[in-house]
Every structure is written in structure tokens, then in C-alpha cells.
Scaffold this motif. Sequence first.
Motif, PDB file in Angstrom:
ATOM      1  N   PRO A 199     -30.125  24.906  28.064  1.00 14.26           N
ATOM      2  CA  PRO A 199     -30.887  23.871  27.592  1.00 14.26           C
ATOM      3  C   PRO A 199     -30.154  22.976  26.442  1.00 14.26           C
ATOM      4  O   PRO A 199     -29.596  23.652  25.604  1.00 14.26           O
ATOM      5  CB  PRO A 199     -32.115  24.517  27.026  1.00 14.26           C
ATOM      6  N   SER A 200     -30.071  21.805  26.649  1.00 16.41           N
ATOM      7  CA  SER A 200     -29.289  20.956  25.625  1.00 16.41           C
ATOM      8  C   SER A 200     -30.298  20.681  24.251  1.00 16.41           C
ATOM      9  O   SER A 200     -29.805  20.230  23.301  1.00 16.41           O
ATOM     10  CB  SER A 200     -28.860  19.641  26.295  1.00 16.41           C
ATOM     11  N   ILE A 201     -31.570  20.904  24.507  1.00 16.96           N
ATOM     12  CA  ILE A 201     -32.614  20.802  23.333  1.00 16.96           C
ATOM     13  C   ILE A 201     -32.906  19.217  23.345  1.00 16.96           C
ATOM     14  O   ILE A 201     -33.843  18.726  23.670  1.00 16.96           O
ATOM     15  CB  ILE A 201     -32.318  21.638  22.046  1.00 16.96           C
ATOM     16  N   GLY A 258     -24.675  11.771  22.105  1.00 19.94           N
ATOM     17  CA  GLY A 258     -24.189  11.948  20.725  1.00 19.94           C
ATOM     18  C   GLY A 258     -24.269  13.018  20.093  1.00 19.94           C
ATOM     19  O   GLY A 258     -24.580  13.929  20.571  1.00 19.94           O
ATOM     20  N   LEU A 259     -23.454  13.132  18.842  1.00 15.44           N
ATOM     21  CA  LEU A 259     -23.338  14.409  18.191  1.00 15.44           C
ATOM     22  C   LEU A 259     -24.526  14.387  16.996  1.00 15.44           C
ATOM     23  O   LEU A 259     -24.505  13.181  16.335  1.00 15.44           O
ATOM     24  CB  LEU A 259     -22.154  14.597  17.722  1.00 15.44           C
ATOM     25  N   ASN A 260     -24.921  15.323  16.929  1.00 13.22           N
ATOM     26  CA  ASN A 260     -26.163  15.464  15.639  1.00 13.22           C
ATOM     27  C   ASN A 260     -26.405  16.841  15.160  1.00 13.22           C
ATOM     28  O   ASN A 260     -25.564  17.867  15.710  1.00 13.22           O
ATOM     29  CB  ASN A 260     -27.523  14.774  16.102  1.00 13.22           C
ATOM     30  N   SER A 261     -27.053  16.907  14.243  1.00 10.77           N
ATOM     31  CA  SER A 261     -27.205  18.552  13.611  1.00 10.77           C
ATOM     32  C   SER A 261     -27.622  19.517  14.428  1.00 10.77           C
ATOM     33  O   SER A 261     -27.266  20.408  14.618  1.00 10.77           O
ATOM     34  CB  SER A 261     -28.229  18.496  12.357  1.00 10.77           C
ATOM     35  N   VAL A 262     -28.268  19.209  15.600  1.00  6.23           N
ATOM     36  CA  VAL A 262     -28.784  20.120  16.875  1.00  6.23           C
ATOM     37  C   VAL A 262     -27.934  20.212  17.732  1.00  6.23           C
ATOM     38  O   VAL A 262     -27.508  21.477  18.308  1.00  6.23           O
ATOM     39  CB  VAL A 262     -30.183  19.596  17.364  1.00  6.23           C
ATOM     40  N   SER A 263     -27.322  18.914  18.493  1.00  3.31           N
ATOM     41  CA  SER A 263     -26.431  19.049  19.693  1.00  3.31           C
ATOM     42  C   SER A 263     -25.019  19.773  19.085  1.00  3.31           C
ATOM     43  O   SER A 263     -24.539  20.546  20.014  1.00  3.31           O
ATOM     44  CB  SER A 263     -25.948  17.698  19.982  1.00  3.31           C
ATOM     45  N   ARG A 264     -24.558  19.705  17.857  1.00  5.55           N
ATOM     46  CA  ARG A 264     -23.354  20.389  17.607  1.00  5.55           C
ATOM     47  C   ARG A 264     -23.631  21.837  17.660  1.00  5.55           C
ATOM     48  O   ARG A 264     -22.481  22.494  18.111  1.00  5.55           O
ATOM     49  CB  ARG A 264     -23.047  19.962  15.897  1.00  5.55           C
ATOM     50  N   GLY A 265     -24.687  22.270  17.196  1.00  4.80           N
ATOM     51  CA  GLY A 265     -25.027  23.673  17.299  1.00  4.80           C
ATOM     52  C   GLY A 265     -25.303  24.150  18.958  1.00  4.80           C
ATOM     53  O   GLY A 265     -24.396  25.385  19.242  1.00  4.80           O
ATOM     54  N   VAL A 266     -25.533  23.525  19.788  1.00  2.35           N
ATOM     55  CA  VAL A 266     -25.855  23.808  20.973  1.00  2.35           C
ATOM     56  C   VAL A 266     -24.427  23.635  21.577  1.00  2.35           C
ATOM     57  O   VAL A 266     -24.194  24.629  22.461  1.00  2.35           O
ATOM     58  CB  VAL A 266     -26.781  22.750  21.689  1.00  2.35           C
ATOM     59  N   PHE A 267     -23.545  22.796  21.533  1.00  6.65           N
ATOM     60  CA  PHE A 267     -22.332  22.535  22.165  1.00  6.65           C
ATOM     61  C   PHE A 267     -21.526  23.570  21.597  1.00  6.65           C
ATOM     62  O   PHE A 267     -20.649  24.209  22.481  1.00  6.65           O
ATOM     63  CB  PHE A 267     -21.541  21.050  21.872  1.00  6.65           C
ATOM     64  N   SER A 268     -21.346  23.926  20.461  1.00 10.67           N
ATOM     65  CA  SER A 268     -20.574  24.965  19.853  1.00 10.67           C
ATOM     66  C   SER A 268     -21.076  26.282  20.637  1.00 10.67           C
ATOM     67  O   SER A 268     -20.237  27.085  20.755  1.00 10.67           O
ATOM     68  CB  SER A 268     -20.813  25.214  18.396  1.00 10.67           C
ATOM     69  N   ARG A 269     -22.229  26.742  20.832  1.00 11.01           N
ATOM     70  CA  ARG A 269     -22.320  27.975  21.304  1.00 11.01           C
ATOM     71  C   ARG A 269     -22.141  27.823  23.043  1.00 11.01           C
ATOM     72  O   ARG A 269     -21.767  28.841  23.492  1.00 11.01           O
ATOM     73  CB  ARG A 269     -24.100  28.367  21.289  1.00 11.01           C
ATOM     74  N   ALA A 270     -22.307  26.718  23.514  1.00  9.82           N
ATOM     75  CA  ALA A 270     -22.043  26.820  24.734  1.00  9.82           C
ATOM     76  C   ALA A 270     -20.534  26.671  24.931  1.00  9.82           C
ATOM     77  O   ALA A 270     -20.058  27.427  25.886  1.00  9.82           O
ATOM     78  CB  ALA A 270     -22.316  25.320  25.325  1.00  9.82           C
ATOM     79  N   ALA A 271     -19.839  26.182  24.093  1.00 10.48           N
ATOM     80  CA  ALA A 271     -18.173  26.481  24.356  1.00 10.48           C
ATOM     81  C   ALA A 271     -18.011  28.067  24.230  1.00 10.48           C
ATOM     82  O   ALA A 271     -16.961  28.675  24.891  1.00 10.48           O
ATOM     83  CB  ALA A 271     -17.657  25.469  23.243  1.00 10.48           C
TER      84      ALA A 271
END
Length: 400
Positions: A146-148, A153-166
Amino acid sequence: MATIAVLGTLDSKGEEHAFLAGCIRARGHEVLLIDVGSGAPPSIGPDISRQEIAAAAGLDLAGLVARRDRGECVTAMSAAAPVLVSRLVAEGRIQAIISAGGGGGTAIGTAVMRALPLGFPKLMVTTLASGNTAAYVGTSDLVMMPSIVDVAGLNSVSRGVFSRAAGAICGMVEAPAEAARGKPLVVASMFGNTTDCVNEAKRIVEEAGYEVLVFHATGTGGRAMEALIGSGMVAGVLDLTTTEWADELAGGILSAGPARLDAAGKAGIPAVIAPGCLDMINFGERPTVPERFKERVIYPHNPQVTLVRTSVEESRELGRILAEKANSYRGPVAIMLPAGGLSVIGEEGGPFHDPEADAALFAAVEDACRREVERIPAAINDPVFAAACARRLLAWMTGA
């Protein structure tokens, strides 16, 4: 160090995929950026362009884009991208793949991932990871995360999601695969009403040096088994529970589609087929059973599953279908008929015991099948029947 494909619509989601790529490089892996966009020019430079994707599949990208139909573009890229990416995998140029997207990006990304081999690491970060994901996952082993928030774009939530996905896709690549046991694979289909049969046949085949993978004949299970057979990894098939064809014919909820039973024939590998649980059509809770079946014998398997007995006419047609499928097989095949009943509840004294329906099915098989047919004087869960199936398959696989 592995090379991980980062695939996405780099016109609208370039920033997000660049971030994913940076996180992957920070963990010591290389990245191959693949653009599957079809709108504005990509906002970051890809390693493989949309034009290369289109050329690999003979797609007229310029003409497609000129029509400005986004749905048509997504559909076309969903068909074209798997061609090129499958080639990259076959050539050993990538060892994993990750993508992020909303509706269109998820359609394209998961189409690519479904085309890739089982065991190949694949991760889709998506707004659609909750709810019914069957259309996106299919019979593959892709992971949907889930991207939440929207992939916008990048924000405080999506950066965390993408970092964990990577981190997740890197972890998949870094995790050592279990060493292959070296045993040839046999696949088998099973239902609760054929468990004893399949377990006994499995025991016999495994004692002979094979590994048996059992698939639950629930529609998805049958499709997954067909996909594995089609991958070329399977040495033999014990298709003892063909119940999904009853649902396909009569409108039950566990159909595996009209291609069920096709893969083994195309692969040319030895196969044993039995009409396991073709005496039942599957529905959900009792109120979900269609009105047209109200005069049938109905059996509540559990609070969520209700079974309807197949009729004489349906049984005759199912026998014809089994025969037709077997006739098309390129390799050795036999249809084994359990004269004492097709399931636990179809044996004498059981609620689905119907000698007339079973006889119609058997007669249809014997009349139409041009391949080997053997009628065994035992119920399907009798060890005698299980052993006959297992030994027939082993004789072909071992040449004994």
C-alpha cells in the motif's frame, strides 16, 4: 550487487521513481530505469525509453499518443512492456523489479510482473493494494504494498513508504534462495473431499524420489497449477481433483476457466486425470445458491460453502470435456475412473451418492476418449485408487 529495474510512468511519476532508484543505489545495487509513460516527455532520463518498449512489441506509439486516449495507451503499454522486460530477465540483465503507481501505473506494472517467472523478486507500490487484488496478482508471486497516500509527489508519508519499499526489494534480492533439492517436481490437485486420495498418492510418488506440490482446486489454485506446469518446471501431473470444471460448466464460484487441464497437454508431460469432486458445484453461504438448483441435493460443507450435486446431464457433459482434453495431450495421459464414488460424500451412503450420474460421466469418458481410460473398482479416497494413479504416473516418468 544486483541490477533492479525501476519501472514507471516517468512523465507523471518521475520524481517518485527517481527517489526509489536513489534508495536502491544507496543500498549498493544498480538501477535500470524503464519508462512506460505515454503522455508528456519523461521528467527524468530513463535507461530504457518508452520508444524502445514500443519497438520491442511492434507498437505504433506515435499514433497511439496522437489519439490522446489514456485508457488505450495504458492497455497498449500493459501488453508491450512485458515483452521487453521478459527479455531483460531471460538475458540476466535484471534481478528484480519495482514499480509505483495509481490505477494506470499499477495496471502496467503488474502486467509486467505477472509475465515474469515465479521466484523473481517483484514489488508494486500502489494505491490499489487493499480490496480485491486478484486481477492484478493473478497466479504470480508479486507483492503489492500500500502506498497509503496517492503516488503524487514526495511528502513525509510517501518518503517513508518508498524508502521501505526500496529496502524490501533489495532484501528480496539479497535473501539467499533455498538451495534446490534436485528432485523432479510433480503437481497434484486436491480438495477436502479428495484429501485422503491425494495424500496417499503423494506418499507413493515422493517415496520414488519426486517432490509433490499440492494445489487446492479453488479456481485460483487450479490456475496457479496450470501456470507452473506451463513454466516447464514440472515432470508429471496428478490431476485427481478436476472439480473446477463442474463450476465452470454449471456456474459455481470456483471455476478455473476453460483452459483448465490444458497446460499438461501442451507441455507433453505425463499426466493422470481423475474426476475428483465432479459430483459437486460450489457456492457460498446457503442463500447464494441459485434458485434453479432448489430441487437438487444440497449439502452445507461449512457455514461459508454450500455444495450442489451435479445432475446426470451435467455429469455426462463433464465426462465429454475430460475426454476431449485428454485427446489433445501430446504426452502420455490416462483418465482413471473411481467406480465407488468421486468424493467423500459421493461414496455409497453419502449425500451425493448418485450411481446414475456417475455412470453417465464414466460412459461419456469411455465413449469419447481415444487415450488410456481405466475404471478402478474403488472409491476415489480408497488407497487402492490412489495407488493405481500414482503407479501409472511413475511408470511413465521412470520408464519402468
